[in-house]
Design a protein around this motif. Structure first.
Motif, PDB file in Angstrom:
ATOM      1  N   ILE A 100      25.923   3.798 -22.169  1.00 23.06           N
ATOM      2  CA  ILE A 100      25.774   3.126 -23.265  1.00 23.06           C
ATOM      3  C   ILE A 100      25.154   1.778 -23.074  1.00 23.06           C
ATOM      4  O   ILE A 100      25.802   1.037 -22.334  1.00 23.06           O
ATOM      5  CB  ILE A 100      26.871   2.919 -24.247  1.00 23.06           C
ATOM      6  CG1 ILE A 100      27.402   4.546 -24.571  1.00 23.06           C
ATOM      7  CG2 ILE A 100      26.778   2.185 -25.482  1.00 23.06           C
ATOM      8  CD1 ILE A 100      28.840   4.446 -25.209  1.00 23.06           C
ATOM      9  N   SER A 101      24.348   1.392 -23.593  1.00 23.97           N
ATOM     10  CA  SER A 101      23.631   0.158 -23.333  1.00 23.97           C
ATOM     11  C   SER A 101      24.115  -0.938 -23.931  1.00 23.97           C
ATOM     12  O   SER A 101      25.004  -1.226 -25.054  1.00 23.97           O
ATOM     13  CB  SER A 101      22.485  -0.098 -23.922  1.00 23.97           C
ATOM     14  OG  SER A 101      21.587  -1.326 -23.796  1.00 23.97           O
ATOM     15  N   LYS A 102      24.770  -2.013 -23.245  1.00 25.59           N
ATOM     16  CA  LYS A 102      25.538  -3.325 -23.515  1.00 25.59           C
ATOM     17  C   LYS A 102      24.855  -4.424 -24.120  1.00 25.59           C
ATOM     18  O   LYS A 102      25.269  -5.479 -24.621  1.00 25.59           O
ATOM     19  CB  LYS A 102      26.495  -3.818 -22.337  1.00 25.59           C
ATOM     20  CG  LYS A 102      27.434  -2.776 -22.098  1.00 25.59           C
ATOM     21  CD  LYS A 102      28.389  -3.283 -20.983  1.00 25.59           C
ATOM     22  CE  LYS A 102      29.398  -2.262 -20.407  1.00 25.59           C
ATOM     23  NZ  LYS A 102      30.216  -2.780 -19.491  1.00 25.59           N
ATOM     24  N   VAL A 103      23.357  -4.135 -24.272  1.00 23.91           N
ATOM     25  CA  VAL A 103      22.621  -5.056 -24.968  1.00 23.91           C
ATOM     26  C   VAL A 103      22.101  -4.448 -26.183  1.00 23.91           C
ATOM     27  O   VAL A 103      21.797  -3.630 -26.468  1.00 23.91           O
ATOM     28  CB  VAL A 103      21.215  -5.535 -24.070  1.00 23.91           C
ATOM     29  CG1 VAL A 103      20.339  -6.378 -24.924  1.00 23.91           C
ATOM     30  CG2 VAL A 103      21.854  -5.655 -22.771  1.00 23.91           C
ATOM     31  N   ILE A 130      34.866   5.491 -23.628  1.00 22.12           N
ATOM     32  CA  ILE A 130      33.711   5.704 -22.841  1.00 22.12           C
ATOM     33  C   ILE A 130      32.602   4.590 -22.941  1.00 22.12           C
ATOM     34  O   ILE A 130      31.565   4.488 -22.060  1.00 22.12           O
ATOM     35  CB  ILE A 130      32.814   7.091 -23.259  1.00 22.12           C
ATOM     36  CG1 ILE A 130      32.527   7.035 -24.759  1.00 22.12           C
ATOM     37  CG2 ILE A 130      33.914   8.291 -23.122  1.00 22.12           C
ATOM     38  CD1 ILE A 130      31.866   8.090 -25.333  1.00 22.12           C
ATOM     39  N   GLY A 131      32.874   3.627 -23.614  1.00 21.15           N
ATOM     40  CA  GLY A 131      32.016   2.506 -23.796  1.00 21.15           C
ATOM     41  C   GLY A 131      32.650   1.265 -24.280  1.00 21.15           C
ATOM     42  O   GLY A 131      33.560   1.555 -25.187  1.00 21.15           O
ATOM     43  N   GLU A 132      32.389   0.168 -24.159  1.00 18.05           N
ATOM     44  CA  GLU A 132      32.826  -1.262 -24.407  1.00 18.05           C
ATOM     45  C   GLU A 132      31.588  -2.056 -24.592  1.00 18.05           C
ATOM     46  O   GLU A 132      30.967  -2.383 -23.852  1.00 18.05           O
ATOM     47  CB  GLU A 132      33.916  -1.593 -23.639  1.00 18.05           C
ATOM     48  CG  GLU A 132      34.507  -2.783 -24.217  1.00 18.05           C
ATOM     49  CD  GLU A 132      35.853  -3.131 -23.599  1.00 18.05           C
ATOM     50  OE1 GLU A 132      36.883  -2.506 -23.654  1.00 18.05           O
ATOM     51  OE2 GLU A 132      35.681  -4.147 -22.652  1.00 18.05           O
ATOM     52  N   THR A 171      25.768 -13.315 -38.290  1.00 15.76           N
ATOM     53  CA  THR A 171      24.800 -12.608 -37.414  1.00 15.76           C
ATOM     54  C   THR A 171      24.839 -11.130 -37.655  1.00 15.76           C
ATOM     55  O   THR A 171      26.086 -10.530 -37.541  1.00 15.76           O
ATOM     56  CB  THR A 171      24.928 -12.944 -35.721  1.00 15.76           C
ATOM     57  OG1 THR A 171      24.897 -14.182 -35.672  1.00 15.76           O
ATOM     58  CG2 THR A 171      23.917 -12.181 -35.103  1.00 15.76           C
ATOM     59  N   LEU A 172      23.825 -10.362 -37.624  1.00 19.17           N
ATOM     60  CA  LEU A 172      23.859  -8.851 -37.669  1.00 19.17           C
ATOM     61  C   LEU A 172      23.195  -8.386 -36.270  1.00 19.17           C
ATOM     62  O   LEU A 172      22.194  -8.894 -35.898  1.00 19.17           O
ATOM     63  CB  LEU A 172      22.935  -8.372 -38.872  1.00 19.17           C
ATOM     64  CG  LEU A 172      23.308  -8.622 -40.249  1.00 19.17           C
ATOM     65  CD1 LEU A 172      22.357  -7.924 -41.159  1.00 19.17           C
ATOM     66  CD2 LEU A 172      24.674  -8.168 -40.387  1.00 19.17           C
ATOM     67  N   ARG A 173      23.877  -7.563 -35.616  1.00 16.11           N
ATOM     68  CA  ARG A 173      23.439  -6.942 -34.427  1.00 16.11           C
ATOM     69  C   ARG A 173      23.468  -5.254 -34.592  1.00 16.11           C
ATOM     70  O   ARG A 173      24.216  -4.630 -35.096  1.00 16.11           O
ATOM     71  CB  ARG A 173      24.409  -7.356 -33.421  1.00 16.11           C
ATOM     72  CG  ARG A 173      24.489  -8.743 -33.026  1.00 16.11           C
ATOM     73  CD  ARG A 173      25.183  -9.076 -31.945  1.00 16.11           C
ATOM     74  NE  ARG A 173      25.500 -10.270 -31.101  1.00 16.11           N
ATOM     75  CZ  ARG A 173      26.035 -11.445 -31.887  1.00 16.11           C
ATOM     76  NH1 ARG A 173      26.904 -11.083 -32.835  1.00 16.11           N
ATOM     77  NH2 ARG A 173      25.907 -12.714 -31.347  1.00 16.11           N
ATOM     78  N   PHE A 174      22.254  -4.748 -34.022  1.00 17.01           N
ATOM     79  CA  PHE A 174      21.808  -3.495 -34.023  1.00 17.01           C
ATOM     80  C   PHE A 174      22.249  -2.802 -32.476  1.00 17.01           C
ATOM     81  O   PHE A 174      21.710  -3.392 -31.713  1.00 17.01           O
ATOM     82  CB  PHE A 174      20.608  -3.083 -34.381  1.00 17.01           C
ATOM     83  CG  PHE A 174      20.221  -3.504 -35.821  1.00 17.01           C
ATOM     84  CD1 PHE A 174      20.428  -2.655 -36.665  1.00 17.01           C
ATOM     85  CD2 PHE A 174      19.805  -4.770 -36.101  1.00 17.01           C
ATOM     86  CE1 PHE A 174      19.970  -2.832 -38.242  1.00 17.01           C
ATOM     87  CE2 PHE A 174      19.652  -5.295 -37.550  1.00 17.01           C
ATOM     88  CZ  PHE A 174      19.864  -4.160 -38.508  1.00 17.01           C
ATOM     89  N   TRP A 175      23.109  -1.761 -32.529  1.00 16.84           N
ATOM     90  CA  TRP A 175      23.337  -1.183 -31.365  1.00 16.84           C
ATOM     91  C   TRP A 175      23.057   0.198 -31.256  1.00 16.84           C
ATOM     92  O   TRP A 175      23.058   0.908 -32.191  1.00 16.84           O
ATOM     93  CB  TRP A 175      24.993  -1.423 -31.361  1.00 16.84           C
ATOM     94  CG  TRP A 175      25.461  -2.693 -31.104  1.00 16.84           C
ATOM     95  CD1 TRP A 175      25.889  -3.540 -32.304  1.00 16.84           C
ATOM     96  CD2 TRP A 175      25.761  -3.768 -30.169  1.00 16.84           C
ATOM     97  NE1 TRP A 175      26.461  -4.606 -32.239  1.00 16.84           N
ATOM     98  CE2 TRP A 175      26.147  -4.910 -30.665  1.00 16.84           C
ATOM     99  CE3 TRP A 175      25.688  -3.704 -28.779  1.00 16.84           C
ATOM    100  CZ2 TRP A 175      26.671  -6.083 -30.002  1.00 16.84           C
ATOM    101  CZ3 TRP A 175      26.016  -4.907 -28.211  1.00 16.84           C
ATOM    102  CH2 TRP A 175      26.351  -6.150 -28.771  1.00 16.84           C
ATOM    103  N   ASN A 176      22.841   0.905 -30.201  1.00 18.27           N
ATOM    104  CA  ASN A 176      22.817   2.402 -29.808  1.00 18.27           C
ATOM    105  C   ASN A 176      24.023   2.662 -29.170  1.00 18.27           C
ATOM    106  O   ASN A 176      24.325   2.486 -27.873  1.00 18.27           O
ATOM    107  CB  ASN A 176      21.469   2.679 -29.063  1.00 18.27           C
ATOM    108  CG  ASN A 176      21.487   4.094 -28.616  1.00 18.27           C
ATOM    109  OD1 ASN A 176      21.215   4.547 -27.475  1.00 18.27           O
ATOM    110  ND2 ASN A 176      21.748   4.942 -29.645  1.00 18.27           N
TER     111      ASN A 176
END
Length: 479
Positions: free
Chosen positions: A142-145, A425-427, A455-460
């Motif tokens: 899982i990408s942390k960016v 499994i992700g943080e 702020t709005l942030r989009f994550w995968n």
């Protein structure tokens, strides 16, 4: 001279068939006693070639032993009420019991344990953990960016408000002050960071309440993504046609701010929760809108609402630390009430994979995610995990048995979990001072958007897997 006919000899064993067991390898199927294990090992060493005494086990030997160990321990869990969750690497210890030995003193309270016949799983929790550890696949990275970040000025941070929602038509709505803004794009949003860098999107203002004293307190898209419900601080609720940018309905009925809303029954019914401790069920097919039911069981502000996938059950969480479950067939009263949380309940999510499984999260004084079996009516949670932080939101992956939680004080993290093992499994770090106050999932079920600190942030966070063919006899399939 007549010859005497010889009679055939009598069988030595009669007419019964007695199978020989000389070639059976019982030691590979069942744990053996200490004496048998020792004698077998001594005999094996005596007959083994000298050069093979120090030979290490091969990969095939290890896989075979692990498979036999998993099966043996699985039977112990299901038959003997053991609680084995890991496969021992070495052979069974001399003190291990035989497989079919039963001790009545080991039986615990049947109804309150994981062995209840009303469990949602065909095997108990220990067996599920055993299989999960034995045959676990590689965890996807899982990408942390974040994929993208957008400025959201005047985005309020309030635990009892819901100001961000992602529609099925790929449009993100956000309540900023007295206005509602839409960020939409016609591009196919994937999980590739390189494609997201070129995504600009179109920003439009949908509506304005017209007064700084009546800011937006909640928003909610319908399932089709065509209409947006807007709740305000004074208790007024409006329904807008997003494509035409026109006001469709106006709903009065609350005496305080509306902090949460949920659609049901084919986008014709709107449930609204307010600070006046009431939940209103409004029928949008009539003009003016008729409030069919008013649900009053909470003693604090309504912080969260969520309909089950089949639209039969409504879960509501409040500032009174209570989680209630309502039924469309018995709307005049709650059918279930859960009181294990020690803080306000805002995070509520129904599992799309197991019918009747409900997850909820508590506020700063609780910091716990709990799971409830709404089929049995048990008053206690079937699983729980402490997160060491305020639980703001929960959302299940539609593709796998995973869920995401967003947190406020004091970690401000986004965490991805596996169910039922509750393994993290992700943080993701949402920022040192940015609470992940709001959460919504993309139509494809792979990306999420979080909101907090303007702020709005989009994550995968999730991966879409290939669809597996499901049986028509699947008991957990939502019809």
């Amino acid at each position: 001279m007549e010859r005497k006919q010889q009679t055939p000899p009598k069988p030595r064993h009669g007419d019964r068939f007695i199978p020989t067991r000389a070639g059976n390898t019982w030691d590979t199927c069942f744990p053996v006693s200490p004496a048998s294990s020792t004698s077998s090992s001594a005999k094996d060493l005596a007959t083994r070639p000298l050069g093979s005494w120090n030979k290490q086990p091969t990969a095939n030997d290890t896989n075979c032993n692990n498979g036999q160990g998993v099966y043996s321990n699985l039977l112990k869990n299901e038959v003997l009420r053991d609680q084995i969750e890991n496969v021992p690497v070495l052979s069974p210890s001399p003190t291990s019991r035989k497989l079919f030995k039963f001790d009545s003193s080991e039986r615990s309270n049947f109804l309150n344990s994981a062995w209840s016949p009303y469990s949602l799983s065909p095997i108990n929790a220990n067996s599920a953990q055993l299989l999960n550890h034995s045959y676990s696949k590689g965890v996807s990275k899982i990408s942390k960016v974040p994929l993208k970040a957008l400025d959201a000025p005047q985005l309020r941070e309030d635990f009892c408000l819901n100001l961000v929602d992602w529609s099925s038509k790929n449009s993100v709505a956000v309540g900023l002050g007295e206005s509602v803004w839409l960020w939409s794009t016609n591009q196919n949003l994937t999980t590739d960071h390189r494609q997201w860098t070129g995504v600009t999107g179109e920003v439009t203002q949908l509506c304005d309440t017209g007064s700084w004293r009546n800011p937006v307190s909640s928003i909610a898209w319908n399932e089709k993504g065509t209409h947006l419900a807007v709740g305000t601080e004074t208790g007024l609720v409006q329904v807008w046609d997003a494509a035409r940018e026109t006001l469709v309905n106006t709903i009065w009925g609350h005496t305080a701010r509306v902090g949460t809303m949920a659609w049901s029954q084919g986008d014709t019914m709107l449930s609204t929760g307010s600070r006046d401790c009431c939940i209103n069920q409004s029928d949008l097919r009539t003009n003016p809108v008729i409030i069919e039911n008013q649900l009053a069981a909470h003693t604090g502000e309504i912080c969260g609402l969520a309909w089950s996938p089949d639209k039969e059950l409504l879960a509501s969480g409040g500032n009174d630390n209570v989680l209630n479950v309502w039924s469309v067939r018995h709307s005049e009263r709650t059918i279930l009430t859960y009181r294990e949380h020690t803080a306000a309940v805002r995070a509520i999510a129904w599992s799309p994979h197991q019918y009747g499984l409900l997850a909820s999260g508590g506020g700063f004084a609780d910091e716990t995610i709990r799971f409830w079996n709404t089929i049995t009516g048990q008053a206690k949670s079937i699983r729980s995990i402490t997160t060491d932080s305020q639980v703001c939101n929960l959302a299940w992956s539609p593709h796998s048995a995973e869920f995401v939680s967003t947190h406020g004080y004091s970690t401000h993290l986004i965490k991805v979990w596996k169910y039922p093992s509750l393994e993290k499994i992700g943080e993701l770090d949402n920022g040192r001072y940015d609470r992940a106050m709001y959460l919504s999932m993309s139509p494809r079920g792979e990306n999420i958007v979080t909101g907090g600190y303007e702020t709005l942030r989009f994550w995968n966070v999730f991966k879409k897997r290939k669809d597996k063919r499901r049986s028509e006899l699947d008991l957990y399939k939502i019809r």
